[in-house]
Write an enzyme that holds these catalytic residues in place. Structure first.
Site, mmCIF file in Angstrom:
data_model
loop_
_atom_site.group_PDB
_atom_site.id
_atom_site.type_symbol
_atom_site.label_atom_id
_atom_site.label_comp_id
_atom_site.label_asym_id
_atom_site.label_seq_id
_atom_site.Cartn_x
_atom_site.Cartn_y
_atom_site.Cartn_z
ATOM 1 N N LYS A 172 7.528 -17.080 -12.678
ATOM 2 C CA LYS A 172 8.602 -16.552 -11.601
ATOM 3 C C LYS A 172 8.021 -16.502 -10.311
ATOM 4 C CE LYS A 172 9.751 -12.618 -9.901
ATOM 5 N NZ LYS A 172 10.258 -13.193 -8.547
ATOM 6 N N GLY A 223 0.404 -9.606 -6.099
ATOM 7 C CA GLY A 223 1.531 -9.079 -5.361
ATOM 8 C C GLY A 223 0.944 -7.659 -4.671
ATOM 9 N N SER A 224 1.843 -7.030 -4.527
ATOM 10 C CA SER A 224 1.438 -5.596 -3.831
ATOM 11 C C SER A 224 0.699 -4.659 -4.753
ATOM 12 C CB SER A 224 2.737 -4.917 -3.175
ATOM 13 O OG SER A 224 3.836 -4.694 -3.990
ATOM 14 N N THR A 227 3.974 -2.943 -6.808
ATOM 15 C CA THR A 227 4.561 -3.633 -7.969
ATOM 16 C C THR A 227 3.604 -3.987 -9.142
ATOM 17 O OG1 THR A 227 5.790 -4.684 -6.323
ATOM 18 C CG2 THR A 227 5.898 -5.769 -8.480
ATOM 19 N N GLY A 228 2.432 -3.911 -8.582
ATOM 20 C CA GLY A 228 1.311 -4.024 -9.661
ATOM 21 C C GLY A 228 1.232 -2.696 -10.517
ATOM 22 N N LYS A 230 3.879 -0.614 -11.147
ATOM 23 C CA LYS A 230 5.003 -0.666 -12.217
ATOM 24 C C LYS A 230 4.851 -1.796 -13.176
ATOM 25 C CE LYS A 230 8.170 0.021 -8.378
ATOM 26 N NZ LYS A 230 9.244 -0.807 -7.542
ATOM 27 N N GLU A 245 -3.676 -9.121 -9.202
ATOM 28 C CA GLU A 245 -4.320 -9.320 -8.278
ATOM 29 C C GLU A 245 -3.708 -8.834 -6.964
ATOM 30 O OE1 GLU A 245 -7.080 -10.838 -8.025
ATOM 31 O OE2 GLU A 245 -7.273 -11.623 -10.239
ATOM 32 N N CYS A 279 -3.976 -12.013 1.509
ATOM 33 C CA CYS A 279 -4.471 -10.618 0.777
ATOM 34 C C CYS A 279 -5.781 -10.253 1.251
ATOM 35 C CB CYS A 279 -4.344 -10.688 -0.409
ATOM 36 S SG CYS A 279 -5.346 -12.281 -1.288
ATOM 37 N N GLU A 378 -2.762 -1.602 3.639
ATOM 38 C CA GLU A 378 -2.873 -3.031 3.950
ATOM 39 C C GLU A 378 -1.790 -3.070 5.287
ATOM 40 O OE1 GLU A 378 -0.893 -5.559 1.258
ATOM 41 O OE2 GLU A 378 -2.642 -6.901 1.380
#
Ligand code: NAD
Length: 493
Positions: A172, A223-224, A227-228, A230, A245, A279, A378
């Site tokens: 995705k 990703g962030s 979100t990681g 979640k 990551e 990142c 970040e």
């Protein structure tokens, strides 16, 4: 661009017909629409991947190697057109996108070979005339969820090792940059057996459906941190393996024994590359007091010389940010820094020369302290904050005093300083005199809140393989330790 070019496989079409718009951040025009895949589309893609998994896993190693190598060959053959699509959807300069295609080709080549090597080991047997094999085998269907800043690269870091380990995959892409991956699949993956590599397009809900699908056995995510977390929680409900990551707030330490001009150039590039949307961007600069003024002046000079413009132009150093939301985040971070008392030395706003495009000027601050927001969270924008330090020990302490542990950089000629910092700093990558340089044969990933799991190298392959112990007795023999027990006789094994 016509979205029909990108939608060529039945399971990509969202059944309810809903779509997501893709914008060019330079022209601010909508350039395509892609399906907003629903949970049932995700189910379809995962079922297809599951149905062909055993055939793929059992394929002969040379045939598999040749198929994966062919991806590299075709990626290179179509590099310009794929790179142009990345530029159109992300605003990243074409030259950086061409590099990205070369890197993904190289990653497919690397994993096409090491996937057939080191499949496990044989350990000493406990009983004579037997054998213990440790076989690393594929999990099954792997879900890969990718961000927008390196859409092809971060996809390849997952897809190449996952396939070469014998898994099948559902990818995705980010809703901001789905077009380049769709096109790459069309032109570079059309020879792969049907169903081993599938794509669904959509935003967070589509990603969540992939994580929650009972038949995805591994979720590889970049990703962030938000979100990681979640994803980790969703995956935990099914005890599903994740490789995460996540974000960073990477420092660079400038010691007083270095060539200031080179250190300033390296710092400006590492902080402003891809408009700071990397990142491992340099987001905290710690410079030793005795060289701080000269170094800061040189970084400002470098930042002022960065050429903003059309990212398709080969002489553009920095394009627009990838979306209006990223631009607004950069503005907010800079406003907070000013309110907190940092001194703005250059940039600090949208450049005036552009009527359109989500541009933000390269920005440098000094008089920065470690309590400020940008030194703790970040920034992901073209913002370089410079903080003076007295000693290496202070820099090590400040570096470690962070929720993140993605990468760390140092410029010094003093190997004692460099290696002491490498020993004492918690970070997944440590770059000495060469900021932000990866090597596909060496692992990449974060410590602390920057994630868990590793990509690249043999470690990146092992994320997609689980060990199985196979014990073989050469003969069918009755064992002395079976029933009936007799404690007086003792064990005879
Ligand atoms: P993001 O977390 O917003 O989105 C990443 C992906 O996750 C997208 O495909 C998105 O659609 C999907 N997603 C969003 N919500 C989801 C949910 N609830 N369930 C499942 N999937 C969901 O991140 P982004 O803005 O696309 O990327 C920027 C972030 O990525 C930054 O924090 C950056 O540091 C990080 N990043 C990390 C690395 C690394 O290797 N450590 C590399 C590049 C970027």
């Amino acid at each position: 661009m016509n979205n029909k070019n990108y939608i060529n496989k039945s399971w990509q079409d969202a059944k309810d017909g809903s779509t997501l718009k893709v914008e060019n951040p330079f022209t601010e025009e909508i350039i395509a629409e892609v399906p907003n895949s629903s949970a049932s589309d995700v189910d379809h893609a995962v079922s297809v991947a599951k149905a062909v998994w055993k055939d793929w896993k059992m394929m002969g190693s040379l045939e598999m190697r040749d198929l994966l190598r062919e991806v590299a060959v075709k990626s290179r053959a179509h590099d310009r057109e794929i790179a142009s699509i990345i530029t159109a959807e992300s605003g990243k300069p074409l030259i950086e996108c061409l590099d990205e295609i070369e890197w993904i080709a190289s990653i497919f080549e690397y994993y096409s070979e090491i996937g057939r090597d080191q499949r496990g080991r044989v350990v000493a047997p406990v009983t004579p005339r037997s054998m213990s094999m440790v076989v690393k085998e594929a999990y099954g269907v792997v879900g890969c969820i990718v961000p927008w800043n390196y859409p092809l690269l971060l996809m390849a870091w997952k897809v190449a090792p996952a396939l070469s380990a014998g898994n099948t995959v559902v990818v995705k892409p980010s809703e901001i940059t789905p077009l380049s991956i769709l096109h790459w699949m069309d032109v570079a993956c059309d020879h792969l057996p049907e169903g081993i590599l599938n794509i669904i397009t959509g935003a967070g809900e589509t990603g969540a459906a992939l994580v929650e699908h009972p038949d995805t056995r591994v979720i590889a995510f970049t990703g962030s941190v938000e979100t990681g977390k979640k994803i980790a929680l969703m995956a935990a409900k099914q005890l599903k393996k994740t490789s995460l990551e996540l974000g960073g707030n990477d420092p660079i330490i400038i010691c007083d024994d270095v060539d200031i001009e080179i250190a300033a150039k390296g710092t400006a590039w590492g902080g402003l590359l891809n408009a700071g949307q990397v990142c491992t961007s340099l987001e905290r600069v710690f410079v030793m007091e005795s060289v701080a003024d000269a170094f800061t002046e040189a970084v400002v000079e470098e930042a002022r010389q960065v050429r903003l413009g059309d990212p398709m132009n080969g002489q553009t150093d920095m394009g627009p940010m990838a979306s209006e939301m990223q631009l607004e985040k950069a503005e907010s971070k800079v406003n907070t820094a000013k309110d907190e008392g940092a001194r703005l030395l250059c940039g600090g706003g949208r450049p005036e020369q552009f009527e359109k495009g989500y541009f933000y000027s390269p920005t440098v601050f000094d008089q920065v302290t470690s309590e400020m927001e940008m030194m703790n969270v970040e920034t992901f924008g073209p913002i370089i904050p410079i903080q003076k330090i007295k000693t290496l020990e202070e820099a090590i302490e400040l570096t470690n005093n962070s929720q993140y542990g993605l990468g760390c950089n140092i410029y010094t000629n003093d190997m004692e300083k460099a290696l002491t910092a490498a020993d004492d700093i918690k970070a997944g990558s440590f770059w000495i005199n060469d900021p932000l340089t990866d090597n596909e044969a060496a692992p990449f990933g974060g410590m602390k809140m920057s994630g868990g799991g590793r990509e690249l190298g043999i470690e990146g392959l092992d994320e997609f393989r689980e060990p199985k112990h196979i014990l073989i007795d050469y003969q069918i023999r009755k064992k002395d330790y079976w029933f009936p027990y007799d404690l007086d006789e003792g064990r005879k094994t």
